[in-house]
Design an enzyme around this catalytic site. Structure first.
Site, PDB file in Angstrom:
ATOM      1  N   ASN A  65       0.836  -1.198   0.000  1.00 57.97           N
ATOM      2  CA  ASN A  65       0.000   0.000   0.000  1.00 57.97           C
ATOM      3  C   ASN A  65       0.877   1.257   0.000  1.00 57.97           C
ATOM      4  OD1 ASN A  65      -2.626  -1.058   0.009  1.00 57.97           O
ATOM      5  ND2 ASN A  65      -2.543  -1.456   2.221  1.00 57.97           N
ATOM      6  N   CYS A  74      -4.973  -7.601  -4.080  1.00 58.31           N
ATOM      7  CA  CYS A  74      -5.380  -6.367  -4.770  1.00 58.31           C
ATOM      8  C   CYS A  74      -6.033  -6.773  -6.085  1.00 58.31           C
ATOM      9  CB  CYS A  74      -4.178  -5.457  -5.021  1.00 58.31           C
ATOM     10  SG  CYS A  74      -4.645  -3.946  -5.891  1.00 58.31           S
ATOM     11  N   GLY A  75      -7.338  -6.622  -6.157  1.00 57.41           N
ATOM     12  CA  GLY A  75      -8.087  -7.086  -7.323  1.00 57.41           C
ATOM     13  C   GLY A  75      -7.719  -6.348  -8.593  1.00 57.41           C
ATOM     14  N   ASN A  76      -7.683  -5.015  -8.544  1.00 55.98           N
ATOM     15  CA  ASN A  76      -7.384  -4.248  -9.760  1.00 55.98           C
ATOM     16  C   ASN A  76      -5.966  -4.530 -10.242  1.00 55.98           C
ATOM     17  OD1 ASN A  76      -9.896  -2.942 -10.062  1.00 55.98           O
ATOM     18  ND2 ASN A  76      -9.353  -1.418  -8.509  1.00 55.98           N
ATOM     19  N   ASN A 149      -8.186 -10.191   1.408  1.00 50.80           N
ATOM     20  CA  ASN A 149      -7.891  -9.115   2.353  1.00 50.80           C
ATOM     21  C   ASN A 149      -9.197  -8.736   3.086  1.00 50.80           C
ATOM     22  OD1 ASN A 149      -9.111  -7.932   0.159  1.00 50.80           O
ATOM     23  ND2 ASN A 149      -7.652  -6.284  -0.064  1.00 50.80           N
ATOM     24  N   HIS A 151     -12.402  -6.743   4.638  1.00 51.66           N
ATOM     25  CA  HIS A 151     -13.326  -5.661   4.253  1.00 51.66           C
ATOM     26  C   HIS A 151     -14.525  -5.610   5.194  1.00 51.66           C
ATOM     27  CE1 HIS A 151     -11.710  -4.548   0.236  1.00 51.66           C
ATOM     28  NE2 HIS A 151     -11.196  -5.764   0.320  1.00 51.66           N
ATOM     29  N   ASN A 182     -10.380  -2.468   5.173  1.00 50.48           N
ATOM     30  CA  ASN A 182     -10.845  -1.666   4.039  1.00 50.48           C
ATOM     31  C   ASN A 182     -12.330  -1.361   4.267  1.00 50.48           C
ATOM     32  OD1 ASN A 182      -8.446  -1.799   2.085  1.00 50.48           O
ATOM     33  ND2 ASN A 182      -8.746  -3.957   2.597  1.00 50.48           N
ATOM     34  N   GLU A 200      -9.648   2.777   1.319  1.00 47.87           N
ATOM     35  CA  GLU A 200      -8.729   1.627   1.345  1.00 47.87           C
ATOM     36  C   GLU A 200      -7.770   1.713   2.524  1.00 47.87           C
ATOM     37  OE1 GLU A 200      -6.503   0.156  -1.891  1.00 47.87           O
ATOM     38  OE2 GLU A 200      -8.059   0.623  -3.354  1.00 47.87           O
ATOM     39  N   ARG A 201      -7.646   0.607   3.199  1.00 46.09           N
ATOM     40  CA  ARG A 201      -6.611   0.450   4.220  1.00 46.09           C
ATOM     41  C   ARG A 201      -5.251   0.840   3.626  1.00 46.09           C
ATOM     42  NH1 ARG A 201      -5.058  -5.609   6.360  1.00 46.09           N
ATOM     43  NH2 ARG A 201      -4.797  -5.873   4.131  1.00 46.09           N
ATOM     44  N   CYS A 209     -11.688  -0.061  -6.127  1.00 46.89           N
ATOM     45  CA  CYS A 209     -11.021  -1.103  -5.347  1.00 46.89           C
ATOM     46  C   CYS A 209     -11.655  -2.434  -5.773  1.00 46.89           C
ATOM     47  CB  CYS A 209     -11.229  -0.857  -3.847  1.00 46.89           C
ATOM     48  SG  CYS A 209     -10.523  -2.166  -2.827  1.00 46.89           S
ATOM     49  N   GLY A 210     -10.865  -3.268  -6.427  1.00 45.27           N
ATOM     50  CA  GLY A 210     -11.402  -4.529  -6.952  1.00 45.27           C
ATOM     51  C   GLY A 210     -11.867  -5.464  -5.856  1.00 45.27           C
ATOM     52  N   GLY A 212     -12.708  -4.577  -2.913  1.00 49.12           N
ATOM     53  CA  GLY A 212     -13.863  -3.921  -2.266  1.00 49.12           C
ATOM     54  C   GLY A 212     -15.142  -4.249  -3.024  1.00 49.12           C
TER      55      GLY A 212
HETATM   56  N1  LIG Z   1      -5.683  -1.453   0.344  1.00 46.52           N
HETATM   57  C1  LIG Z   1      -5.905  -2.875   0.231  1.00 46.52           C
HETATM   58  C2  LIG Z   1      -5.098  -3.501  -0.878  1.00 46.52           C
HETATM   59  C3  LIG Z   1      -5.399  -2.974  -2.254  1.00 46.52           C
HETATM   60  C4  LIG Z   1      -6.820  -3.235  -2.751  1.00 46.52           C
HETATM   61  C5  LIG Z   1      -6.963  -2.849  -4.193  1.00 46.52           C
HETATM   62  N2  LIG Z   1      -6.793  -1.534  -4.584  1.00 46.52           N
HETATM   63  C6  LIG Z   1      -7.948  -3.656  -4.987  1.00 46.52           C
HETATM   64  O1  LIG Z   1      -8.170  -3.298  -6.155  1.00 46.52           O
HETATM   65  O2  LIG Z   1      -8.417  -4.670  -4.508  1.00 46.52           O
HETATM   66  C7  LIG Z   1      -5.593  -3.579   1.562  1.00 46.52           C
HETATM   67  O3  LIG Z   1      -4.884  -2.996   2.404  1.00 46.52           O
HETATM   68  O4  LIG Z   1      -6.045  -4.707   1.763  1.00 46.52           O
END
Ligand SMILES: N[C@@H](CCC[C@H](N)C(=O)O)C(=O)O
Length: 274
Positions: A65, A74-76, A149, A151, A182, A200-201, A209-210, A212
């Site tokens: 991060n 990280c999905g995206n 991760n 959420h 997140n 986002e965390r 956020c994918g 998310g």
């Molecule tokens: N901030 C997230 C990791 C990144 C997530 C991302 N941008 C996505 O697309 O999923 C975390 O700390 O878990």
């Protein structure tokens, strides 16, 4: 040390991707990731992605991060890496082996099965993750999911009305979430459409956020609010999420390559650790 990097994004959620599969190993520390991600003094990105050799996949993907914390998923970025690796790839992550494939300008990735047990999120103590008995001002009774991760998901009448810039950091760092969290704030428009904003965390507000979108979609399906597949529209644009209980999540959306450049890594937190 001179390295080539790719600037990429998924719906505006942007990455610096360093491909160290065939170069000398790249030493990545929290301080170095933070320095590279800094939008004023570094290259600038939401996540720093480091690709390393893998014995079981096409690449091992490490995710940092913007605050330097190394995370599981990280999905995206997964879609971006599939596209970078030629449009079909198997990727090793801390969260497991992920598979992806491109079709036209869309990339689909299989992100594994979500987990809903309180200790898998993780939460600090046992509770029902379908309707958690907690609140932060008007944000109450969230759901929680771990999709690689952690959420938390709040369903609200109007996502745009929530002061996520103020409440996001409070919730992210609440002691209820020992690994931080997140924060997703979603509005269900109809059984096929959700609008979503994410704090986002380790980053803050992002355009998309994918994971998310995945956590929000599986929570909404679990609650019987929508049907699969569901379109989740973030500030940066839409993702399609397909999921049924007992099955892996499939996320589909675009991946954009912006430019390739070189930089001297020693200029970024060379000896810094932690
Ligand atoms: N901030 C997230 C990791 C990144 C997530 C991302 N941008 C996505 O697309 O999923 C975390 O700390 O878990």
């Amino acid at each position: 040390m001179q390295v080539r990097f790719h600037k990429m994004h998924g719906l505006g959620n942007d990455f610096v991707v360093i491909d160290a599969r065939v170069t000398a190993p790249v030493e990545m520390t929290a301080a170095r990731a933070r320095a590279l991600a800094d939008r004023k003094t570094g290259v600038g990105c939401d996540q720093l992605i480091l690709l390393e050799p893998s014995a079981v996949a096409d690449a091992r993907m490490r995710i940092f991060n913007a605050d330097g914390s190394e995370v599981e998923a990280c999905g995206n970025a997964t879609r971006c890496v599939v596209s970078l690796l030629g449009g079909s790839a198997r990727i090793e992550t801390v969260a497991g082996l992920l598979e992806g494939r491109s079709a036209g300008d869309q990339v689909s990735v299989e992100l594994g099965e979500p987990r809903f047990d309180w200790d898998a999120i993780p939460l600090a103590y046992a509770m029902d993750t379908r309707a958690m008995p907690v609140a932060w001002e008007d944000l109450e009774a969230p759901m929680a999911a771990n999709v690689g991760n952690p959420h938390v998901v709040f369903f609200v009448p109007e996502t745009d009305a929530v002061a996520l810039d103020r409440l996001g950091p409070q919730i992210e760092t609440d002691p209820l979430f020992p690994a931080r969290i997140n924060v997703n704030v979603a509005t269900v428009d109809d059984r096929a459409n959700i609008r979503l904003r994410v704090w986002e965390r380790g980053v803050g507000l992002t355009d998309a956020c994918g994971t998310g979108a995945c956590a929000t979609a599986v929570s909404a399906i679990r609650a019987g609010l929508v049907d699969s597949p569901v379109r989740v529209t973030l500030p940066g644009g839409p993702l399609t999420i397909d999921w049924a209980p007992g099955r892996p999540i499939i996320m589909t959306g675009p991946a954009t390559h912006v430019f390739t450049a070189e930089t001297d890594l020693s200029a970024f937190g060379a000896d810094a650790r932690g």
